[in-house]
Write an enzyme that holds these catalytic residues in place. Structure first.
Site, mmCIF file in Angstrom:
data_model
loop_
_atom_site.group_PDB
_atom_site.id
_atom_site.type_symbol
_atom_site.label_atom_id
_atom_site.label_comp_id
_atom_site.label_asym_id
_atom_site.label_seq_id
_atom_site.Cartn_x
_atom_site.Cartn_y
_atom_site.Cartn_z
ATOM 1 C CB CYS A 212 -0.867 -0.021 1.252
ATOM 2 S SG CYS A 212 -1.814 1.486 1.500
ATOM 3 C CB CYS B 140 -3.084 4.075 -5.274
ATOM 4 S SG CYS B 140 -4.328 3.107 -4.392
HETATM 5 N N1 DGL Z 1 -3.767 0.510 -2.045
HETATM 6 C C1 DGL Z 1 -3.608 1.686 -1.220
HETATM 7 C C2 DGL Z 1 -2.424 2.519 -1.749
HETATM 8 O O1 DGL Z 1 -1.603 1.968 -2.452
HETATM 9 C C3 DGL Z 1 -4.925 2.341 -1.090
HETATM 10 C C4 DGL Z 1 -4.936 3.399 -0.084
HETATM 11 C C5 DGL Z 1 -6.233 3.717 0.572
HETATM 12 O O2 DGL Z 1 -6.802 2.834 1.213
HETATM 13 O O3 DGL Z 1 -6.641 4.875 0.505
HETATM 14 O O4 DGL Z 1 -2.255 3.674 -1.461
#
Ligand code: DGL
Length: 256
Positions: free
Chosen positions: A77, A184
């Site tokens: 993430c 993301c």
């Molecule tokens: N997959 C997360 C990232 O790479 C999502 C973040 C979120 O939950 O806002 O930032």
């Protein structure tokens, strides 16, 4: 003790199922490892949370994975990495922590002159860690776009809502972008849809494949590679325990 198992699992976590885009790159080059994937959909999105909340939650997940015999942890993430990785590395020095970050350096390396759009969460774009990276490799043709709510819409999987979100929020960049940084881990799941809205010939930059190579290097360096001869197992855990999440996770895991 069963061969290979003694060295432990690889823990991997995200605020939801987006980290599957990281795991699918990892298993291409480390197929025999055992993985525990934690999808924290109960606390999704991380992108709009405070720094303190993200650090606290990441530490809880980190300890949860360590208690399940993880020999290394991957933060799949960008938001969690940007905000919590320094804290975790400082506190847990004996466990390799591998963290995803927006692949902005790749723009510098592969298409420096191209007009660039970085899509990421508010948390990532405002973080000190991302800003250090951005200023180091700034090509002066870059727009940083905080995609508030996009990870959520992708997590829910409603195709119409995804298309509407993209039309509304990135439609103005149509024909004006050459490099697109998927900052993301949820966004590669809608790469095709992003391309349809922006049109033209876009190069997508995603740090997952590089992270996988780095993880392999680190495991080799510390002699942590599994000696398992067979394909490893993947355990999926979601903090809301929804069956539907698990099904979508495995569906995406097989997709390119
Ligand atoms: N997959 C997360 C990232 O790479 C999502 C973040 C979120 O939950 O806002 O930032």
């Amino acid at each position: 003790m069963q061969e290979g198992v003694e060295k432990g699992n690889i823990g991997i976590f995200d605020s939801g199922i987006g980290g599957v885009t990281v795991l699918r790159e990892i298993i291409k080059i480390l197929p025999n490892e055992n993985y525990i994937y934690y999808s924290d959909s109960k606390n999704n999105p991380y992108g709009d949370k405070t720094k303190e909340e993200i650090i606290k939650r990441c530490e809880e997940l980190f300890r949860f994975l360590l208690e399940r015999n993880c020999k290394a942890v991957v933060i799949a993430c960008n938001t969690a990495s940007a905000i919590a990785v320094n804290h975790l590395r400082e506190k847990y020095k004996n466990i390799p922590i591998i963290a995803i970050e927006p692949a902005y350096k790749m723009v510098h390396d592969y298409n420096y002159d191209g007009k660039t759009l970085v899509m990421a969460t508010k948390g990532t774009i405002e973080s000190e860690r991302f800003n250090l990276l951005y200023h180091k490799y700034d090509n002066h043709k870059t727009t940083l776009l905080e995609c508030v709510g996009l990870a959520d819409v992708i997590e829910d999987g409603n195709e119409k809502k995804i298309k509407d979100y993209l039309e509304k929020n990135i439609g103005e960049y149509k024909g004006k972008v050459e490099n697109l940084v998927l900052g993301c881990t949820h966004y590669p799941l809608v790469q095709k849809e992003i391309g349809q809205v922006l049109g033209g010939n876009i190069r997508f930059f995603n740090g997952a494949a590089r992270l996988a190579v780095h993880l392999k290097d680190v495991l080799e360096k510390y002699d942590l590679i599994s000696k398992n001869k067979e394909k490893g197992k993947i355990v999926f855990i979601d903090s809301l325990g929804k069956k539907e999440k698990e099904e979508r996770f495995y569906k995406f895991l097989k997709e390119e």
